[in-house]
Design an enzyme around this catalytic site. Structure first.
Site, mmCIF file in Angstrom:
data_model
loop_
_atom_site.group_PDB
_atom_site.id
_atom_site.type_symbol
_atom_site.label_atom_id
_atom_site.label_comp_id
_atom_site.label_asym_id
_atom_site.label_seq_id
_atom_site.Cartn_x
_atom_site.Cartn_y
_atom_site.Cartn_z
ATOM 1 N N ASP A 81 2.127 -9.031 -0.650
ATOM 2 C CA ASP A 81 3.048 -8.233 -0.110
ATOM 3 C C ASP A 81 2.521 -6.971 0.174
ATOM 4 O O ASP A 81 1.329 -6.344 -0.343
ATOM 5 C CB ASP A 81 3.952 -7.788 -1.716
ATOM 6 N N HIS A 82 3.008 -6.310 1.226
ATOM 7 C CA HIS A 82 2.587 -5.130 1.925
ATOM 8 C C HIS A 82 1.086 -4.822 2.338
ATOM 9 O O HIS A 82 0.344 -4.046 1.914
ATOM 10 C CB HIS A 82 2.971 -4.076 1.028
ATOM 11 N N GLU A 133 7.453 -5.440 8.860
ATOM 12 C CA GLU A 133 8.387 -4.382 8.633
ATOM 13 C C GLU A 133 8.743 -3.457 9.665
ATOM 14 O O GLU A 133 7.695 -3.073 10.340
ATOM 15 C CB GLU A 133 8.021 -3.537 7.127
ATOM 16 N N GLY A 178 10.302 1.973 -5.703
ATOM 17 C CA GLY A 178 9.910 2.558 -7.253
ATOM 18 C C GLY A 178 11.156 2.820 -7.641
ATOM 19 O O GLY A 178 11.869 2.020 -7.607
ATOM 20 N N THR A 230 9.434 -2.929 -9.705
ATOM 21 C CA THR A 230 9.608 -1.639 -10.752
ATOM 22 C C THR A 230 10.110 -2.219 -11.798
ATOM 23 O O THR A 230 9.957 -1.739 -13.200
ATOM 24 C CB THR A 230 9.977 -0.698 -9.946
#
Length: 281
Positions: A81-82, A133, A178, A230
């Site tokens: 992820d990311h 993205e 977040g 989160t």
């Protein structure tokens, strides 16, 4: 049941649901995800960030993720992820990850395209899916931070997909990384317009704190993968704090982490229902 990200997302695209994607850092975190997925008979994507890899180690997370997926009763993809650094993608491929996200969204359009294309050319040879993205999602989570949101434009999404051949695309439509602050506003029309132009799996990031009914509406609008992190962390923290306050003399981590695992599993089940992925494995 360790499968390619292409496989789980292809089914979600065809049957119009979303695969919930949960980040994990340790054993209890991962057990909660797998237990919830098996109980709900749902495919899931288990995700590791570069921050989690630095914390736990690439090999440790590979052992946890691949081992859990191979023993699971439902299809599971192991996803980076990311990922912003090419070295992480190359090592993830060597260690058995079945899905990658290359995040160059903070770069200009052409640079983003060139970086994504480079990862796609490597991953597709091995049947590993690549998520990219376009646009910028506000907020902070792990290594990802931005003070502003830049929504994904429909025409940019079309051009980006045609030039990169990515397998899925994370779009910015109003969510935030977040803890979500303020009123949640998702541009459902933008999701539908992008999906109409490029019929590939679209990804919703920054979903923690978004009401379940809005997740469901996003799925109905064309989202096929939804990221959650989160809320699992917050459920873990709340359960641990409560247990320690009520049992100040208990030091056995097995007893401390059991309610944490149960609390995270409850979140997993809620998110699976919101994604409409229950009984889709």
């Amino acid at each position: 049941m360790l499968v390619s990200g292409k496989e789980v997302l292809r089914d979600a695209l065809e049957k119009k649901y979303a695969v919930p994607a949960f980040n994990f850092t340790n054993m209890e975190n991962l057990q909660a995800i797998i237990d919830g997925a098996e109980e709900m008979n749902s495919p899931v994507i288990i995700q590791t960030t570069q921050g989690a890899i630095r914390y736990a180690g690439f090999e440790y997370l590979a052992d946890l993720g691949k081992g859990a997926a191979q023993r699971a009763k439902v299809p599971i993809a192991l996803h980076l992820d990311h990922g912003t650094d090419l070295e992480y993608h190359l090592k993830a491929i060597r260690l058995g990850w079945t899905s990658l996200m290359i995040d160059a969204s903070k770069c200009d359009f052409e640079t983003n395209v060139n970086i994504v294309r480079q990862v796609v050319e490597i991953a597709h040879v091995l049947d590993i899916s690549v998520e990219a993205e376009l646009g910028v999602i506000a907020g902070k989570e792990d290594d990802i931070e931005s003070d502003v949101a830049i929504y994904t434009e429909v025409q940019d999404a079309v051009k980006f997909y045609n030039e990169t051949n990515c397998d899925s695309l994370a779009i910015a439509v109003g969510t935030a990384h977040g803890v979500y602050k303020g009123e949640v506003k998702i541009d459902f029309d933008r999701i539908r317009e992008i999906k109409q132009e490029i019929n590939i799996p679209l990804v919703l990031h920054g979903s923690s704190g978004v009401p379940e009914y809005m997740i469901g509406k996003a799925v109905e609008s064309g989202i096929n993968k939804v990221n959650f992190d989160t809320e699992l962390k917050l459920a873990n923290l709340k359960a641990m704090t409560k247990f320690i306050e009520e049992n100040p003399n208990v030091y056995d981590v097995r007893k401390i982490f059991k309610p944490c695992r149960n609390a995270m599993k409850e979140v997993v089940i809620k998110k699976i229902k919101a994604c409409k992925s229950d009984n889709k494995s």
